[in-house]
Design a protein around this motif. Sequence first.
Motif, short mmCIF file in Angstrom:
data_model
loop_
_atom_site.label_atom_id
_atom_site.label_comp_id
_atom_site.label_asym_id
_atom_site.label_seq_id
_atom_site.Cartn_x
_atom_site.Cartn_y
_atom_site.Cartn_z
N UNK A 1 -12.44 -2.35 8.94
CA UNK A 1 -11.37 -2.88 8.08
C UNK A 1 -10.71 -4.06 8.79
N UNK A 2 -10.77 -5.22 8.14
CA UNK A 2 -10.04 -6.40 8.60
C UNK A 2 -8.69 -6.38 7.88
N UNK A 3 -7.60 -6.23 8.64
CA UNK A 3 -6.29 -6.06 8.00
C UNK A 3 -5.34 -7.16 8.47
N UNK A 4 -4.75 -7.84 7.48
CA UNK A 4 -3.73 -8.86 7.73
C UNK A 4 -2.40 -8.27 7.27
N UNK A 5 -1.52 -7.96 8.22
CA UNK A 5 -0.24 -7.34 7.89
C UNK A 5 0.83 -8.40 7.63
N UNK A 6 1.71 -8.11 6.68
CA UNK A 6 2.94 -8.86 6.49
C UNK A 6 4.09 -7.98 6.99
N UNK A 7 5.28 -8.55 7.06
CA UNK A 7 6.45 -7.77 7.46
C UNK A 7 6.51 -7.39 8.92
N UNK A 8 5.64 -7.95 9.75
CA UNK A 8 5.65 -7.60 11.17
C UNK A 8 6.93 -8.07 11.85
N UNK A 9 7.34 -9.30 11.50
CA UNK A 9 8.47 -9.90 12.19
C UNK A 9 9.80 -9.26 11.83
N UNK A 10 9.83 -8.50 10.75
CA UNK A 10 11.06 -7.78 10.36
C UNK A 10 11.09 -6.36 10.92
N UNK A 11 10.15 -6.03 11.80
CA UNK A 11 10.17 -4.70 12.41
C UNK A 11 8.96 -3.86 12.05
N UNK B 1 6.02 -8.23 -0.78
CA UNK B 1 5.00 -8.86 0.03
C UNK B 1 3.84 -7.88 0.16
N UNK B 2 2.72 -8.32 0.72
CA UNK B 2 1.52 -7.48 0.70
C UNK B 2 0.74 -7.57 2.00
N UNK B 3 0.18 -6.42 2.39
CA UNK B 3 -0.87 -6.40 3.39
C UNK B 3 -2.20 -6.66 2.69
N UNK B 4 -3.11 -7.33 3.38
CA UNK B 4 -4.45 -7.58 2.84
C UNK B 4 -5.45 -6.79 3.66
N UNK C 1 -8.60 -5.32 -0.94
CA UNK C 1 -7.49 -4.59 -1.55
C UNK C 1 -6.16 -5.09 -0.98
N UNK C 2 -5.08 -4.79 -1.70
CA UNK C 2 -3.74 -5.18 -1.28
C UNK C 2 -2.85 -3.95 -1.20
N UNK C 3 -1.92 -3.99 -0.30
CA UNK C 3 -0.96 -2.90 -0.10
C UNK C 3 0.44 -3.51 -0.20
N UNK C 4 1.12 -3.27 -1.32
CA UNK C 4 2.40 -3.91 -1.61
C UNK C 4 3.58 -3.09 -1.08
N UNK D 1 7.18 -3.63 9.44
CA UNK D 1 7.36 -2.97 8.15
C UNK D 1 6.02 -2.79 7.43
N UNK D 2 5.17 -3.82 7.47
CA UNK D 2 3.89 -3.74 6.77
C UNK D 2 2.95 -2.72 7.37
N UNK D 3 2.84 -2.71 8.68
CA UNK D 3 1.93 -1.74 9.31
C UNK D 3 2.48 -0.32 9.17
N UNK D 4 3.80 -0.16 9.24
CA UNK D 4 4.38 1.17 9.00
C UNK D 4 4.07 1.65 7.59
N UNK D 5 4.18 0.73 6.62
CA UNK D 5 3.90 1.11 5.24
C UNK D 5 2.44 1.52 5.08
N UNK D 6 1.55 0.76 5.67
CA UNK D 6 0.13 1.07 5.55
C UNK D 6 -0.20 2.42 6.20
N UNK D 7 0.32 2.65 7.39
CA UNK D 7 0.04 3.90 8.09
C UNK D 7 0.57 5.10 7.31
#
Length: 391
Positions: A149-159, A91-94, A80-83, A161-167
């Motif tokens: 769950x194997x999770x590849x986050x995007x947006x980490x380097x901008x603060x 961008x998307x988390x996988x 699944x993807x998390x946009x 952002x991806x993991x915050x969105x997923x949580x």
Amino acid sequence: MKKLTTLLLLSLATYNVQAQSFIQAYQNRANQVTQANIISLLQDFAALGVKTSGSVANNNTLNWLKGKYQTYGYTAGQITEDSFTVNGNTTKNLIVTKTGTIYPDTYVIICGHYDTINGPGVSDNGSGTSILLEAARILKDVPTEYSVKFIHFSGEEQGLIGSNHYVNNVVFNNNVRQLNLKVVFNIDQVGGKISNPSNTIVCESDQTSAGGTANNAPSLAMTQQLANCTTLYSPLQTTMSNAFSSDYVPFEAKGDIITGFYETPVSGNQHTVNDTFANIDPVYVFNVGKAAVGALQHFAIANTTLSVNETNANLLESVKVYPNPAKNILNIELPNTIKNFNIEITDMSGKLVLKSENQKGINVSALENGVYFCSIKTDTESVTRKIVIKK
């Protein structure tokens, strides 16, 4: 990953580590991490370029990741993807889910980010990305009591952002918990430094007030277990530190139990154009991978009985390459049952510099002084050893 900061490194003894039982099946699977796979994944990641969140390279990396999971046999229903958006770009988390046999609604998350800034980010965080992929490949058909769950986050380097969105949108929805988590195991910047090899990995725990302090003691206990698994299933030693500024932080803030790996000493190449394959230590990434596979099995409680396929060990793992350092002739010692094989020697940039077939004495006198990788391959197996040419 993390900006340079002074980490409080504490003695492992301070944590009163309790022994865990060695499980042979866990070791067998940890041994299925291959140096050849790690090198290939790191080089592929490097070739994808600077993966700024929402960029073409970032999207290409997402597609590369999805393709890898499909190759391993994961189905469309498991992927699944998390946009979300970063600076106006999508961008998307996988997320790839493997369902548990006893506790299907409780999850062990193993995660790391795949976005980079300023450079290809082979350590930060191609290293964690490659380890997640190897763990997913090896454990694809291994029953685990807890879901993974194997999770590849995007947006980490901008603060983050991806993991915050997923949580805040998947784990929680309108502040109501949707997913029950056993532990979040984050792997970020474990590439090491080729010019300063290390045999120690940092194990990180939650010792802050973020999300309250109730999760501090459980996090410390999980991190003790991570350290134990590291010494049980890999050649690495461990040191302990506090969690800091990576994708486990949003989970920590919601009261979840976190742990993680981070390199030591810190390379200093993160967030720069120097974070390349040539500057990391692939052997270090390989050893962290073995530790991660051992720990993930422990956290998710993997089956302790090996399948028929798992008992067919890679015969090439017993190969010996000597002398090392080598000057003129490099000797390859193989099991007697292996008759047909190829030898490939590549430099640290991945360039093929020497190739031979069915030859156990390789003339390396024409190679310049330096570090190389020697890959021995058959039709079905491969193994890679780091070698040094010194004249």
